[in-house]
Design a protein around this motif. Structure first.
Motif, mmCIF file in Angstrom:
data_model
loop_
_atom_site.group_PDB
_atom_site.id
_atom_site.type_symbol
_atom_site.label_atom_id
_atom_site.label_comp_id
_atom_site.label_asym_id
_atom_site.label_seq_id
_atom_site.Cartn_x
_atom_site.Cartn_y
_atom_site.Cartn_z
ATOM 1 N N LYS A 1 -2.701 6.649 44.490
ATOM 2 C CA LYS A 1 -1.697 6.927 43.469
ATOM 3 C C LYS A 1 -1.906 6.040 42.246
ATOM 4 N N LYS B 1 -3.636 12.268 35.191
ATOM 5 C CA LYS B 1 -2.429 12.974 35.616
ATOM 6 C C LYS B 1 -2.802 14.381 36.072
ATOM 7 N N SER C 1 -6.901 13.363 31.547
ATOM 8 C CA SER C 1 -7.096 11.939 31.317
ATOM 9 C C SER C 1 -6.392 11.555 30.027
ATOM 10 N N GLU C 2 -5.667 10.454 30.066
ATOM 11 C CA GLU C 2 -4.902 10.045 28.889
ATOM 12 C C GLU C 2 -5.804 9.664 27.714
ATOM 13 N N LEU D 1 2.660 17.441 34.220
ATOM 14 C CA LEU D 1 1.676 16.416 34.564
ATOM 15 C C LEU D 1 2.333 15.166 35.138
ATOM 16 N N GLU D 2 1.766 14.680 36.243
ATOM 17 C CA GLU D 2 2.263 13.456 36.863
ATOM 18 C C GLU D 2 1.113 12.714 37.535
ATOM 19 N N ALA D 3 1.233 11.405 37.634
ATOM 20 C CA ALA D 3 0.161 10.579 38.174
ATOM 21 C C ALA D 3 -0.092 10.854 39.653
#
Length: 394
Positions: free
Chosen positions: A6, A12, A33-34, A133-135
């Motif tokens: 995690k 994300k 990817s950020e 989007l979530e990690a």
């Protein structure tokens, strides 16, 4: 190896049902990817290439990727000019909602060949992925890319100051001509671009290029590796101890995923490692291992739990590798069934049969000609494989 890290930084994930095929099943996924990530890829060896591969391969060759959009249920292969336009449109939809260039968006598809993408649904659902989007959403992506898979495939490894996460799908059309499935490896390490590509190719050869289920290679297969550097550690450059450790960890993740694919092979009940030793060279060991692993007669014998070592020595004999039949030793697990090309008798063969009753086992063939070694991973060939593929489209 765990199921998911995690804490992998800067990536994300999102997945949606999108109604592409069966109601309720996840069919659409996004990896983001950020920051722009360095990237490398390996693609199908099939000369019939799906539209998403045509779009994605040159983008990955450009060296930068920030998002991967994947759909299952439809391969967008053999769909002509419209299929190419649809693949480009999907990338455009993702790029627009993410606020990035289309050139850094990879598109990937898997499913039935020859059917047009349901663009009306994708026009609606692709833009909605950005808000989801979530990690911690990697498992949803792994589920969304499944076709005939029976379980989601994830693997991970943690280095001293970085993480690697791998996701894959595959159960049918699996054969050692890269690529043979969809695979996405993500790391928050900062990795030198040249080494990134070299490491991926070497790791793919030892994992996804060393598995077989049915001898078929798809039109859509790709493995992508993205490294966004957000863990903040020093750059990993080729020829260093750090590079050796990174490649070892990447290789372990990809091999773990590859073995999951074989274990989940359509209708399969067994995961079998074919270990060749004593070949004249590593290349010849690989030839022999591949020949045994892809033999339908060998694979059906595994299903029947028949310690028929004659099929194995025959497959080695036609592999193209140098073979002296009077020097070949064969073991099922730890049980010798042939020494110097001759059977060891009924009692040991009965013991070998008990090895074949296990869900996982190793067959070792020692050619006693040199130092060459190689391993392939295969499944048994069962009645259920025919059932699954006889009505795949219905």
């Amino acid at each position: 190896m765990g199921k998911e890290i995690k804490g992998i930084k800067g990536f994300k994930f999102a997945a949606r049902a999108a109604g592409i095929k069966k109601p309720g099943k996840l069919y659409l996924a996004l990896i983001y990817s950020e920051v722009p990530a360095r990237c490398a890829g390996v693609f199908t060896a099939n000369k019939v290439v799906a539209a998403p591969v045509v779009v994605t391969a040159p983008r990955i060759k450009g060296g930068t990727c920030q998002a991967v959009l994947v759909n299952s249920g439809n391969a967008n292969a053999c769909t002509g000019e419209q299929g190419l336009k649809d693949a480009l449109r999907c990338g455009e939809l993702a790029a627009r909602v993410l606020g990035v260039s289309e050139d850094v968006v990879a598109v990937s598809s898997t499913g039935v060949i020859g059917a047009p993408l349901p663009m009306e649904r994708l026009e609606k659902h692709v833009p909605l992925l950005a808000g989801m989007l979530e990690a911690g959403g990697a498992k949803g992506v792994a589920e969304a890319i499944m076709t005939t898979d029976s379980f989601a495939k994830l693997s991970d490894s943690r280095g001293s100051d970085y993480s690697i996460l791998g996701l894959a799908k595959g159960a049918g059309m699996i054969h050692p001509d890269m690529a043979t499935m969809l695979g996405f490896a993500l790391t928050d390490a900062r990795v030198e671009e040249k080494f990134l590509g070299e490491a991926l190719r070497r790791c793919v050869d030892r994992s996804f290029n060393s598995i077989t289920v049915d001898g078929d290679t798809s039109t859509n297969d790709m493995v992508l590796l993205l490294a966004n550097g957000m863990a903040g550690g020093p750059e990993i450059c080729g020829g260093t101890a750090a590079a050796e450790d990174f490649e070892k960890r990447l290789g372990a993740v990809l091999l773990d995923l590859a073995k999951m694919i074989v274990r989940d092979g359509e209708g399969a009940t067994k995961l079998v490692t074919i270990q060749i030793r004593g070949a004249a060279s590593a290349v010849q060991a690989r030839q022999a291992a591949r020949s045994v692993a892809t033999s339908s007669l060998v694979k059906t014998a595994f299903f029947g739990e028949d310690a028929n070592w004659g099929r194995i020595i025959a497959a080695v004999g036609y592999s193209g590798a140098d073979v002296d039949p009077d020097r070949v030793d064969i073991r099922f697990g730890d049980v010798p069934v042939a020494r110097q090309g001759l059977g060891t008798g009924k009692e040991l063969e009965e013991q070998a049969t008990r090895v074949l009753q296990q869900a996982e086992f190793t067959v070792t063939v020692d050619l006693n000609l040199g130092d060459g070694e190689a391993a392939y991973y295969t499944s048994d060939l069962t009645y259920d494989y025919i059932k699954i593929n006889a009505d795949y489209r219905t």
